[in-house]
Design a protein around this motif. Structure first.
Motif, PDB file in Angstrom:
ATOM      1  N   LEU A  35       0.856  -1.044   0.002  1.00 17.23           N
ATOM      2  CA  LEU A  35      -0.015   0.146  -0.047  1.00 17.23           C
ATOM      3  C   LEU A  35       0.945   1.203  -0.158  1.00 17.23           C
ATOM      4  N   PHE A  36       0.486   2.147  -0.996  1.00 18.63           N
ATOM      5  CA  PHE A  36       1.566   3.495  -1.024  1.00 18.63           C
ATOM      6  C   PHE A  36       0.616   4.601  -0.193  1.00 18.63           C
ATOM      7  N   ILE A  37       1.131   5.533   0.453  1.00 17.79           N
ATOM      8  CA  ILE A  37       0.577   6.617   1.156  1.00 17.79           C
ATOM      9  C   ILE A  37       1.356   7.932   0.440  1.00 17.79           C
ATOM     10  N   GLY A  38       0.598   8.650  -0.112  1.00 20.08           N
ATOM     11  CA  GLY A  38       1.146   9.848  -0.810  1.00 20.08           C
ATOM     12  C   GLY A  38       0.526  11.197  -0.084  1.00 20.08           C
ATOM     13  N   ILE A  80      -0.077  17.216  12.240  1.00 25.35           N
ATOM     14  CA  ILE A  80      -0.818  16.490  13.193  1.00 25.35           C
ATOM     15  C   ILE A  80      -1.952  15.859  12.670  1.00 25.35           C
ATOM     16  N   PHE A  81      -2.880  16.558  11.674  1.00 23.34           N
ATOM     17  CA  PHE A  81      -3.716  15.616  11.160  1.00 23.34           C
ATOM     18  C   PHE A  81      -3.648  14.683  10.258  1.00 23.34           C
ATOM     19  N   GLY A  82      -2.530  14.656   9.660  1.00 25.04           N
ATOM     20  CA  GLY A  82      -1.835  13.516   8.756  1.00 25.04           C
ATOM     21  C   GLY A  82      -1.590  12.293   9.692  1.00 25.04           C
ATOM     22  N   PHE A  83      -1.080  12.769  10.993  1.00 25.58           N
ATOM     23  CA  PHE A  83      -0.915  11.812  12.066  1.00 25.58           C
ATOM     24  C   PHE A  83      -1.554  10.649  12.116  1.00 25.58           C
ATOM     25  N   PHE A  84      -2.841  11.428  12.669  1.00 24.14           N
ATOM     26  CA  PHE A  84      -4.056  10.697  12.838  1.00 24.14           C
ATOM     27  C   PHE A  84      -4.602  10.018  11.777  1.00 24.14           C
ATOM     28  N   GLN A  85      -4.549  10.620  10.663  1.00 17.48           N
ATOM     29  CA  GLN A  85      -4.872   9.884   9.301  1.00 17.48           C
ATOM     30  C   GLN A  85      -3.880   8.520   9.241  1.00 17.48           C
ATOM     31  N   SER A  86      -2.746   8.655   9.438  1.00 14.64           N
ATOM     32  CA  SER A  86      -1.853   7.499   9.221  1.00 14.64           C
ATOM     33  C   SER A  86      -2.158   6.354  10.198  1.00 14.64           C
ATOM     34  N   LEU A  87      -2.521   6.597  11.480  1.00 11.90           N
ATOM     35  CA  LEU A  87      -2.796   5.897  12.486  1.00 11.90           C
ATOM     36  C   LEU A  87      -3.799   4.874  11.966  1.00 11.90           C
ATOM     37  N   LYS A  88      -4.704   5.549  11.645  1.00 15.40           N
ATOM     38  CA  LYS A  88      -5.919   4.690  10.957  1.00 15.40           C
ATOM     39  C   LYS A  88      -5.665   3.739   9.885  1.00 15.40           C
TER      40      LYS A  88
END
Length: 335
Positions: A35-38, A80-88
């Motif tokens: 899976l790729f996250i960009g 910070i918002f991206g951190f919580f998206q990444s956790l999910k």
């Protein structure tokens, strides 16, 4: 079945080594899932990744600009918002590891991986360490570097010299197929110009200014970048906004390559043994990359005020004749 999360984007340079690693892993472990996250709104990254058959998800991430910009004020909040998206995403995908090759998108993902106890591997391509990799060093399980000078910039206990991953399929191109694809004449040299995935406006302009003369003695394959094309009618000029699988064909027929000095491109040029004239972006990490390759006699290079159309044309003519000395440059400011 192993699951691996890849993270990159912002520039193609942070994506190509990840795709090269993915290709090699697939050869040994075909069942591995990726899976790729960009970053949000990065069409180039998404197109590159999806063409490889890899699932793609985007997140918000704050990019720190090394100049005054009001956007720097909102960058921490995006991270910070991206951190919580990444956790999910990480909780849902459940990867065995996370691989990053440098990108501002990697910061929230890397910290989230550490928080969830997923091993984070980061790769340093350029000689000068990126801000992203400096930030992620405490959270990384292992750090790999492309070149020996980078070893001193990271903790010795978890840093390994590996070189820079390169797509092996670049070797598989057919010269006959390449000449047919680009409609090339047999007796004229070929100059390949890489404007970058998002277009290097400065290089593009130099080439546009030189096209009447260049097309009088050579054929030009010009990758302008998305939305950067211009009309120039000449049978010796072949313009493309972007090439994917066809890049191996372009490299195959190129007698000279003109490009910036990103480590991904420099690695591919060295791997293929292609003569190149590099024009690093002034006052950036690209200058250090270019000086290193220049000192190894692997490229020609034009720095800062040397980057004129007159100097570029002179280097092209000399290089095609096979008698070009290295262009005289000022002392390396990064030593």
């Amino acid at each position: 079945m192993r699951k691996i999360l890849l993270v990159g984007g912002g520039t193609g340079g942070s994506i190509t080594p990840l795709l090269a690693m993915r290709s090699e892993i697939k050869k040994k472990e075909p069942e591995t899932e990726f899976l790729f996250i960009g970053p949000k709104n990065d069409d180039v990254a998404e197109e590159l990744v999806r063409k490889e058959g890899i699932s793609y998800q985007s997140i918000y991430a704050g990019k720190w600009r090394r100049y005054f910009s009001l956007k720097n004020l909102i960058s921490p909040f995006l991270t910070i918002f991206g951190f919580f998206q990444s956790l999910k995403i990480i909780k849902n995908f459940k990867p065995d590891m996370v691989l990053s090759a440098g990108s501002f998108t990697s910061v929230p993902v890397g910290i989230a991986a550490w928080f969830l106890r997923v091993p984070l591997f980061i790769h340093q391509q350029d000689i000068i360490p990126s801000l992203t990799n400096r930030l992620l060093t405490p959270f990384a399980y292992k750090i790999t570097v492309s070149l020996p000078p980078s070893l001193k910039d990271f903790p010795a206990k978890k840093t390994i010299l590996t070189g820079n991953p390169v797509r092996q399929e670049l070797l598989n191109a057919s010269e006959e197929e390449a000449k047919k694809f680009f409609s090339l004449k047999p007796n004229l040299p070929v100059i390949l110009v890489l404007g970058g995935g998002k277009g290097a406006a400065f290089i593009n302009q130099l080439i546009f200014d030189l096209l009447p003369e260049l097309t009088s003695f050579s054929q030009v394959i010009h990758l302008t970048g998305k939305g950067k094309s211009r009309v120039f009618q000449n049978e010796n000029y072949h313009q493309f906004e972007f090439l994917d699988k066809e890049m191996s064909l372009a490299y195959k027929v190129a007698d000279i390559v003109i490009c910036r000095a990103g480590m991904g491109t420099l690695s591919e040029l060295s791997f293929l043994g292609k003569p190149a004239i590099v024009l690093p972006i002034p006052h950036t990490h690209q200058e250090a990359n270019a000086y290193y390759f220049l000192e190894k006699k692997a490229v020609r290079a034009l720095f800062r005020e040397e980057q004129t159309k007159e100097n570029l044309l002179k280097e092209i003519r000399h290089l095609l004749k096979g008698d070009s000395p290295l262009f005289p440059t000022s002392a390396n400011p990064h030593q």
